[in-house]
Design an enzyme around this catalytic site. Structure first.
Site, PDB file in Angstrom:
ATOM      1  N   PRO A 290       0.815  -1.211   0.000  1.00  0.00           N
ATOM      2  CA  PRO A 290       0.000   0.000   0.000  1.00  0.00           C
ATOM      3  C   PRO A 290       0.851   1.264   0.000  1.00  0.00           C
ATOM      4  O   PRO A 290       1.894   1.327   0.643  1.00  0.00           O
ATOM      5  CB  PRO A 290      -0.783  -0.119   1.316  1.00  0.00           C
ATOM      6  CG  PRO A 290       0.053  -0.981   2.190  1.00  0.00           C
ATOM      7  CD  PRO A 290       0.772  -1.931   1.273  1.00  0.00           C
ATOM      8  N   ARG A 292      -0.758   4.963  -1.293  1.00  0.00           N
ATOM      9  CA  ARG A 292      -1.745   6.021  -1.053  1.00  0.00           C
ATOM     10  C   ARG A 292      -2.556   5.773   0.217  1.00  0.00           C
ATOM     11  O   ARG A 292      -2.753   6.668   1.027  1.00  0.00           O
ATOM     12  CB  ARG A 292      -2.689   6.072  -2.263  1.00  0.00           C
ATOM     13  CG  ARG A 292      -3.630   7.247  -2.287  1.00  0.00           C
ATOM     14  CD  ARG A 292      -4.697   7.045  -3.360  1.00  0.00           C
ATOM     15  NE  ARG A 292      -4.148   6.765  -4.666  1.00  0.00           N
ATOM     16  CZ  ARG A 292      -3.765   7.696  -5.539  1.00  0.00           C
ATOM     17  NH1 ARG A 292      -3.898   8.962  -5.245  1.00  0.00           N
ATOM     18  NH2 ARG A 292      -3.268   7.343  -6.710  1.00  0.00           N
ATOM     19  N   ARG A 329      -1.243  16.731  -9.301  1.00  0.00           N
ATOM     20  CA  ARG A 329      -2.273  15.736  -9.616  1.00  0.00           C
ATOM     21  C   ARG A 329      -3.538  16.319 -10.254  1.00  0.00           C
ATOM     22  O   ARG A 329      -4.073  15.721 -11.183  1.00  0.00           O
ATOM     23  CB  ARG A 329      -2.620  14.912  -8.373  1.00  0.00           C
ATOM     24  CG  ARG A 329      -1.432  14.068  -7.884  1.00  0.00           C
ATOM     25  CD  ARG A 329      -1.802  13.135  -6.752  1.00  0.00           C
ATOM     26  NE  ARG A 329      -2.729  12.116  -7.151  1.00  0.00           N
ATOM     27  CZ  ARG A 329      -4.006  12.110  -6.858  1.00  0.00           C
ATOM     28  NH1 ARG A 329      -4.549  13.055  -6.124  1.00  0.00           N
ATOM     29  NH2 ARG A 329      -4.788  11.132  -7.290  1.00  0.00           N
ATOM     30  N   TYR A 333      -4.239  14.557 -13.878  1.00  0.00           N
ATOM     31  CA  TYR A 333      -5.390  13.724 -14.193  1.00  0.00           C
ATOM     32  C   TYR A 333      -6.677  14.131 -13.483  1.00  0.00           C
ATOM     33  O   TYR A 333      -7.480  13.290 -13.100  1.00  0.00           O
ATOM     34  CB  TYR A 333      -5.118  12.225 -14.004  1.00  0.00           C
ATOM     35  CG  TYR A 333      -4.187  11.805 -12.887  1.00  0.00           C
ATOM     36  CD1 TYR A 333      -2.989  11.186 -13.193  1.00  0.00           C
ATOM     37  CD2 TYR A 333      -4.513  12.002 -11.551  1.00  0.00           C
ATOM     38  CE1 TYR A 333      -2.134  10.772 -12.190  1.00  0.00           C
ATOM     39  CE2 TYR A 333      -3.666  11.588 -10.555  1.00  0.00           C
ATOM     40  CZ  TYR A 333      -2.481  10.971 -10.883  1.00  0.00           C
ATOM     41  OH  TYR A 333      -1.635  10.560  -9.891  1.00  0.00           O
ATOM     42  N   CYS A 360       2.625  29.871 -13.980  1.00  0.00           N
ATOM     43  CA  CYS A 360       2.279  30.438 -15.277  1.00  0.00           C
ATOM     44  C   CYS A 360       1.571  29.373 -16.096  1.00  0.00           C
ATOM     45  O   CYS A 360       2.048  28.927 -17.144  1.00  0.00           O
ATOM     46  CB  CYS A 360       3.530  30.949 -15.970  1.00  0.00           C
ATOM     47  SG  CYS A 360       4.344  32.190 -14.977  1.00  0.00           S
ATOM     48  N   TYR A 388       1.725  11.021  -3.316  1.00  0.00           N
ATOM     49  CA  TYR A 388       1.945  11.534  -4.669  1.00  0.00           C
ATOM     50  C   TYR A 388       1.858  13.056  -4.731  1.00  0.00           C
ATOM     51  O   TYR A 388       1.381  13.610  -5.718  1.00  0.00           O
ATOM     52  CB  TYR A 388       0.946  10.888  -5.663  1.00  0.00           C
ATOM     53  CG  TYR A 388       0.970   9.376  -5.675  1.00  0.00           C
ATOM     54  CD1 TYR A 388       2.018   8.684  -6.281  1.00  0.00           C
ATOM     55  CD2 TYR A 388      -0.048   8.624  -5.085  1.00  0.00           C
ATOM     56  CE1 TYR A 388       2.041   7.301  -6.303  1.00  0.00           C
ATOM     57  CE2 TYR A 388      -0.028   7.243  -5.095  1.00  0.00           C
ATOM     58  CZ  TYR A 388       1.017   6.574  -5.703  1.00  0.00           C
ATOM     59  OH  TYR A 388       1.038   5.202  -5.716  1.00  0.00           O
TER      60      TYR A 388
HETATM   61  C1  LIG Z   1       4.319  -2.045  -7.900  1.00  0.00           C
HETATM   62  C2  LIG Z   1       3.531  -1.069  -7.113  1.00  0.00           C
HETATM   63  N1  LIG Z   1       3.189  -1.384  -5.852  1.00  0.00           N
HETATM   64  C3  LIG Z   1       2.486  -0.515  -5.075  1.00  0.00           C
HETATM   65  C4  LIG Z   1       2.084   0.720  -5.558  1.00  0.00           C
HETATM   66  C5  LIG Z   1       1.331   1.649  -4.645  1.00  0.00           C
HETATM   67  O1  LIG Z   1       0.029   1.869  -5.071  1.00  0.00           O
HETATM   68  P1  LIG Z   1      -1.005   2.687  -4.210  1.00  0.00           P
HETATM   69  O2  LIG Z   1      -0.396   3.982  -3.877  1.00  0.00           O
HETATM   70  O3  LIG Z   1      -2.189   2.813  -5.089  1.00  0.00           O
HETATM   71  O4  LIG Z   1      -1.331   1.865  -2.995  1.00  0.00           O
HETATM   72  C6  LIG Z   1       2.401   1.072  -6.872  1.00  0.00           C
HETATM   73  C7  LIG Z   1       1.969   2.364  -7.406  1.00  0.00           C
HETATM   74  O5  LIG Z   1       2.242   2.788  -8.492  1.00  0.00           O
HETATM   75  C8  LIG Z   1       3.152   0.152  -7.668  1.00  0.00           C
HETATM   76  O6  LIG Z   1       3.494   0.448  -8.920  1.00  0.00           O
END
Ligand SMILES: Cc1ncc(COP(=O)(O)O)c(C=O)c1O
Length: 443
Positions: A290, A292, A329, A333, A360, A388
Site C-alpha cells: 500500500p 496512497r 495531480r 489527471y 504560469c 503523490y
Molecule cells: C508495484 C507497485 N506497488 C504498489 C504501488 C502503490 O500503489 P497505491 O499507492 O495505489 O497503494 C504502486 C503504485 O504505483 C506500484 O506500482
C-alpha cells in the site's frame, strides 16, 4: 471533513497532531506539507491487524514512491512494515534511512544497469523483474558478484480496475510487467528458473490506484493464484510469494467512501484462500504494497491565500502560494481535493471559490470549494495530500519545493527542509564562453 487527528480548537483553528495550522504556517512558512504521525502509525497498525487476523503470513510493504523521505521510511519500519522502491533514488533513501535491505523490494519497469547493480549490491530482499531481458541483466550482475538474488516476476493479470486510465496498471495494454494472456509471463518464469544466480520466489502484480471497488482486487488475486497453479503444473514451479501490490483508495472529498482496511483484507484474504483451495495449492506468503492508503489521508498541505479575485457573475479565484509544483495531480489527471480555511474552520461557508496556484499555467487546484469569506493571509489546508504530492513536486517557475513537518502530540519536527534559492541554482553551470558581458541594462 476532518481526518486523522485533525480537530477544530476553541479558537476555530484546525489542529493537526495537536499543532495549530496557523502556528505551523507561521513557524515553518507555506506551502507546507504536514504529516500526521499518529494517523500514519494507526494506518500501518490497521493494515497489519487486518491481515494478521485473516492471513497471518502477510508482509506489508510501504510503497515509498508516494512520499519518499527518510523519516517516513523510519516510521513505517518502526511499525514493522517493509519498504518497496522503484528507482535508485528511492532505494538510496530507504537505505539511508536505515531500512533493513532484506525488507526492501526493488521494482521499476525500466531499471538502469546502475539501479540493478545497486539493488544487488545492497542485497535487497527481492528484485521485481519487469521484462524478459532484465532476467539476463540481473543474472549477469549476480554472477559477477557470486551472489544469489531473490526475484519476483511482475505479471500483468489483465484486470481493468475502475480508476483513472493513468493509474490503471494491471491491464493487458500496459507498460508494466509481463502479460499472462500471451504467454510472456510464463516464458519469463521459465527463463528465471534457468538462471543459476537467481532464486525465483514468486510473482507480483499491481492493478492500479485509488480503487474503491473491491471486486478487481478479488479478481486479480484469483487470476494470480490460477496462474501460480498453471506454473506448478506446467513448469514445476511453486509460488512462495504472492505480491498483489497496492491500490486501495482514500478519501479526497467528503462523499468518498473507500472500503475499510478490514473489508479490503477480508476480500483479498478470502480470494487467495478460496483460489488456493480450488487449485489445491499451499497458501503462499502474501505481500501487499500500500502507498496512497497508508499515508494519503495523513498528509495536509498548508498554503497562504494571496490574491482573491472576483469576476462578477463568473467566479472568484483564490490564489495560493503554491500550486502545480507542489501538487501536480489536478493538472495531471483531474484529481479532486477538499480544503478548509484553517483559521476560519468554525465559520459556515458563505461562498464558492476556485483555488488556483501561482504558476504560469491555469493551475487550478480545486473548483467550487465552499468556504467562509476568504481573505489574503488566510491559511488554506488542503486535505489528503500525503501521497503523490511531495514525491511528484517540481520546481516549475523555479519555486522552492516546500518543507515537510511531522506532527504529533503538539510537537512539530522538520522532516524535509524547504529548498532555498541557493538550492535552486546549485546545479546550474554557466559555460565559460557565456561569461562575457552582454548588453547594457534596460534604461
Ligand atoms: C508495484 C507497485 N506497488 C504498489 C504501488 C502503490 O500503489 P497505491 O499507492 O495505489 O497503494 C504502486 C503504485 O504505483 C506500484 O506500482
Amino acid at each position: 471533513m476532518l481526518l486523522g487527528t485533525q480537530r477544530i480548537n476553541d479558537d476555530g483553528i484546525v489542529e493537526i497532531g495537536g499543532c495549530s495550522a496557523v502556528d505551523l504556517a507561521r513557524d515553518y512558512g507555506t506551502p507546507l506539507y504536514v504529516v500526521d504521525e499518529q494517523a500514519l502509525r494507526e494506518t500501518c497498525r490497521g493494515y497489519r491487524r487486518a491481515f494478521e487476523a485473516r492471513y497471518p503470513n502477510t508482509h506489508i510493504s510501504f510503497s515509498s514512491k508516494v512520499f519518499t523521505t527518510m523519516a517516513i521510511c523510519r516510521v513505517v519500519e518502526q511499525e514493522g512494515l517493509g519498504v518497496d522502491v522503484s528507482s535508485g533514488g528511492e532505494l538510496y533513501t530507504a537505505l539511508s534511512a536505515g531500512v533493513a535491505p532484506a525488507s526492501i523490494v526493488m521494482h521499476g519497469n525500466n531499471k538502469s544497469p546502475q539501479e540493478m547493480e545497486m539493488a544487488v549490491a545492497a542485497k535487497v530482499g527481492r528484485i521485481g523483474i519487469d521484462y524478459l531481458e532484465e532476467i539476463d541483466a540481473v543474472q549477469r550482475i549476480a554472477a559477477a558478484r557470486e551472489a544469489t538474488v531473490d526475484i519476483l516476476i511482475r505479471v500483468a493479470p489483465g484486470v481493468d480496475a475502475d480508476t483513472h486510465t493513468h493509474i490503471q496498471t494491471g491491464k493487458v495494454d500496459t507498460k508494466f510487467g509481463l502479460a499472462i494472456a500471451n504467454g510472456d509471463a510464463k516464458e519469463a518464469v521459465a527463463a528465471a528458473l534457468r538462471a543459476p544466480n537467481l532464486r525465483l520466489r514468486g510473482i507480483n502484480c499491481h492493478i492500479g490506484s485509488q480503487i474503491f471497488d473491491l471486486h478487481p482486487f478479488a479478481e486479480a488475486a484469483q487470476m494470480m493464484v490460477d496462474f501460480a497453479a498453471q506454473l506448478r503444473a506446467e513448469v514445476g514451479f511453486t509460488v512462495e510469494d504472492l505480491d498483489l501490490g497496492g491500490g486501495l483508495g482514500v478519501r479526497y472529498l467528503p462523499g468518498d467512501a473507500p472500503p475499510s482496511l478490514d473489508e479490503y483484507a477480508e476480500t483479498v484474504a478470502n480470494a487467495v484462500k478460496a483460489a488456493c483451495d480450488r487449485q489445491k495449492m499451499p497458501l503462499p506468503r502474501l505481500i501487499l504494497e500500500p502507498g496512497r492508503s497508508l499515508i494519503g489521508e495523513a498528509g495536509t498541505t498548508l498554503y497562504t491565500i494571496g490574491v482573491v479575485k472576483t469576476i462578477p457573475g463568473v467566479r472568484t479565484y483564490v490564489a495560493v502560494d503554491g500550486g502545480m509544483s507542489d501538487n501536480p495531480r489536478p493538472a495531471l489527471y483531474g484529481a479532486r481535493y477538499s480544503a478548509l480555511i484553517a483559521n476560519k474552520a468554525h465559520l459556515d461557508p458563505v461562498t464558492k471559490v476556485t483555488v488556483s496556484g501561482k504558476h504560469c499555467e491555469t493551475d487550478t487546484l480545486i473548483v467550487d470549494l465552499e468556504v467562509p469569506e476568504p481573505e489574503p493571509g488566510d491559511i488554506l489546508a488542503v486535505q489528503t495530500t500525503g501521497a503523490y504530492n511531495y514525491s511528484m513536486a517540481s520546481n516549475y517557475n523555479r519555486l522552492s519545493r516546500p518543507a515537510a513537518v511531522l506532527v504529533s502530540d503538539g510537537r512539530a519536527e522538520v522532516i524535509v527542509e524547504r529548498e532555498s534559492l541557493e538550492d535552486l541554482a546549485r546545479l546550474d553551470r554557466i559555460p565559460q564562453r557565456l561569461r562575457a558581458a552582454g548588453r547594457e541594462a534596460l534604461s
